[in-house]
Structure formats: C-alpha cells, structure tokens
Design an enzyme around this catalytic site. Structure first.
Site, PDB file in Angstrom:
ATOM      1  N   ASP A 112      -1.757  -0.869  -4.465  1.00  0.00           N
ATOM      2  CA  ASP A 112      -0.253  -0.459  -3.514  1.00  0.00           C
ATOM      3  C   ASP A 112       0.942  -1.177  -4.407  1.00  0.00           C
ATOM      4  OD1 ASP A 112      -0.491   1.619  -1.727  1.00  0.00           O
ATOM      5  OD2 ASP A 112      -1.381   0.200  -0.224  1.00  0.00           O
ATOM      6  N   LYS A 131      -6.469  10.210   0.462  1.00  0.00           N
ATOM      7  CA  LYS A 131      -6.648   9.106  -0.701  1.00  0.00           C
ATOM      8  C   LYS A 131      -8.253   9.310  -1.027  1.00  0.00           C
ATOM      9  CE  LYS A 131      -2.678   6.392   0.757  1.00  0.00           C
ATOM     10  NZ  LYS A 131      -2.232   5.292   1.462  1.00  0.00           N
ATOM     11  N   GLN A 134      -4.244   0.215   4.917  1.00  0.00           N
ATOM     12  CA  GLN A 134      -3.090   1.256   5.291  1.00  0.00           C
ATOM     13  C   GLN A 134      -2.365   0.483   6.403  1.00  0.00           C
ATOM     14  OE1 GLN A 134      -3.014   4.527   4.112  1.00  0.00           O
ATOM     15  NE2 GLN A 134      -1.138   4.589   5.204  1.00  0.00           N
TER      16      GLN A 134
END
Ligand code: NAP
Length: 293
Positions: free
Chosen positions: A119, A52, A96
C-alpha cells in the site's frame, strides 16, 4: 474531451501482469501472494477488498483474506501482522482502512515490513518515494500516474493543482507530479480546507487532482478551458432510485466540467480501478524483489 477510462487501463495493466505471472509460473517460480486484512463489517471496505481479491484471482496471484472481528485488540492485530511478515510465501500485506477507533493506524502501518508494504504507507516507503529511490508508491497516486502515462498526457511544465493533502492521496500525488521524470515535472500547488482562494488557483491549473471527498465540489466555473481533470473522490450519497440505496459520487460535477476539459476521469470507472491495478503492480514487484539475491 477524452475520457481517462480506468476500466480499460486497469484491464491492460492486469493483462500485462497475467502474462508475466504465467511466465513466472512456467519457469517454476512462485505466484505473487497478497494477504488482505478486513476488520469489521464496513460495506465500502467489503467492496474494496472483494475487488482486490477478485483481481488477484484474474491475474493468477494467490490471495489470503483474513476477516477479523471489530473487537480484535490492537496487540492481536499486530501479532497477526507479524505472522504475515514472517510468512515467506506472502509477498504483500494490506490492511483495509479505516480501522476501528481503538486501533492505531500508524502502529499498524509501521508494523508491516517495508518489503511487503504494497500500500506504500510505511514512513520508510514514503521517505524513499520522496527521495526518488525505488519504493512502493501508494496505490491511488500510483494508479493516477499509470493512467496519465497510458493516455500520454503531457505533464512537463504544467501547473498541477491538488485539492487535498491526505497521506494516502493528496500529499503523495503532489510529490510524484513534481518529480524530475515523466509523468512529472509539474509545478504543483497543494490546496486544503484552509486555502482561501481555491477557485482562483484552480482556474490557473492545467491539471487538477480533486481528492477532497466532497461530492461534485469542482464546478465548471473553477476550471480553465482544456484542463486535465482527475477525480479521486468516492462518496456514497443516498439515492432511493438505486437498488443499493446509494449512488457513488466523485468530487467533480462531471457533465459541466467534462465540457471544458481535455481529459477527465469518470466516477465510477476512473481512479478506483486504477488503484487496484497499482496495488497488483506493487504485489508483483514485491514478489519479484524476492527472486534477487
Ligand atoms: P481525507 O483524508 O478526508 O482528506 C481530504 C482532504 O481534502 C484534506 O486534506 C482536507 O483538508 C481537504 N479538503 C476537505 N474539504 C475541502 C475543501 N472544501 N476545500 C479544500 N480542501 C478540502 O480524504 P482522502 O482519504 O484523501 O480521500 C479523498 C477522497 O478520495 C474521498 O472521497 C475518498 O473516498 C476518495 N478516495 C478514493 C480512492 C480511489 O481508489 N478512487 C482512494 C482513496 C480515497 P484539511 O487537510 O485541511 O482537512
């Protein structure tokens, strides 16, 4: 059979974002800025976050990677998130997953401002998505939509079978595929571990989204001729022949299923890169939203 190539499509999405980012910067506007939080030393999480951050650099986004100890308390993490929420330069925040057991995933998700929820896991983002309002779509299902769109896969009137009902993949993709616009307008069946007649249901599917995390679960005898197959699964399986000691397996027995399918995603190189491309799209949108009064 045609490959739904996530490497090619994600590169196309990133190229497009780079052009738009360069244009922003030429106009004197800020570059999109993603903050990523990585807790502990999970090998897979390290790899995902590294990809990412690398994608941000390729596109011209700023990124900030915060590495936190496994022992961080929930309160310390929530305070850190609040700092990022209040930091005007940061457009998107991702934490994460998975988190250490002593930290509530739900609290973390709900602490991130909806405006920075790239997200797409915040309940408000999910609610907006369900109602068809502008929202950050969760990255993996959004990446799948971008890929179907890129290859102009017909979805209208098709029967889509989703295997798995998690909040991050199965449930949101089932909602997205049933929405009243392309890519959507599918009749959707959601299957899970209590679905008794899974094989019969899969055999009726025009589109199968396999998101259950069981390596090579979907076999050729579960798939009708000409079906579109999207393999979300990523499982590390021990493999002494590999330098890393493991191979990555999807949820689909690729070779046998590919022979019957019209379109199919490989693993790796399918949904994985699309997830990152979709996250980059969300970060860009989060940044652009701030330009509006
Ligand atoms: P998850 O939270 O473990 O959910 C798995 C789902 O599959 C559950 O709904 C479960 O049913 C269902 N399931 C498990 N075994 C089944 C079976 N034998 N028959 C039918 N349904 C079954 O997993 P997830 O987070 O959604 O992830 C799924 C897979 O996608 C994993 O391999 C993960 O690593 C991968 N993934 C990939 C990406 C990417 O970027 N490519 C992103 C996210 C996840 P119940 O609800 O009844 O337990």
């Amino acid at each position: 059979m045609k490959l739904l190539d996530g490497k090619i499509v994600s590169q196309a999405v990133k190229d497009q974002l780079k052009t738009k980012t360069d244009a922003r910067i030429a106009e004197g506007k800020k570059a999109p800025h993603l903050a990523a939080i990585l807790i502990g030393n999970n090998g897979a999480s390290e790899t995902y976050v590294a990809s990412k951050v690398k994608s941000c650099a390729e596109i011209g986004f700023k990124s900030t990677l915060l590495r936190l100890e496994e022992t961080i308390t929930e309160q310390e993490l929530l305070s850190k998130l609040n700092e990022l929420n209040e930091d005007a330069d940061i457009d998107g925040i991702l934490v994460q997953l998975p988190l250490p057991k002593h930290i509530s995933e739900q609290k973390v998700i709900e602490t991130i401002y909806v405006s920075k929820d790239v997200d797409g896991f915040h309940p408000e983002s999910v609610g907006r998505m369900v109602q068809g309002l502008p929202a950050f779509y969760p990255a993996t299902p959004y990446g799948i939509l971008l890929m179907l769109e890129h290859y102009q896969v017909e979805t209208k009137g098709k029967h889509a079978v989703v295997i798995g009902r998690s909040n991050i993949v199965g449930r949101p993709i089932s909602i997205m595929l049933s929405k009243n616009e392309y890519p959507g307008n599918c009749t959707v069946t959601v299957c899970h571990s209590h679905t008794p007649n899974l094989k019969e249901i899969c055999l009726q599917a025009d589109i199968i989204i396999a998101a259950l995390g069981r390596p090579e679960f979907l076999k050729a005898d579960m798939v009708k001729e000409g079906a579109v197959i999207v393999d979300v699964g990523i499982t590390r399986v021990e493999d002494a022949s590999k330098k890393s000691g493991f191979a990555i397996k999807g949820d689909v027995a690729f070779d046998e299923v590919a022979a019957k399918s019209s379109f199919i995603t490989p693993v790796p190189g399918g949904v994985g890169p699309m997830t990152i491309a979709a996250l980059m799209m969300n970060t860009f949108k989060a940044c652009e939203a701030k330009d509006r009064p």
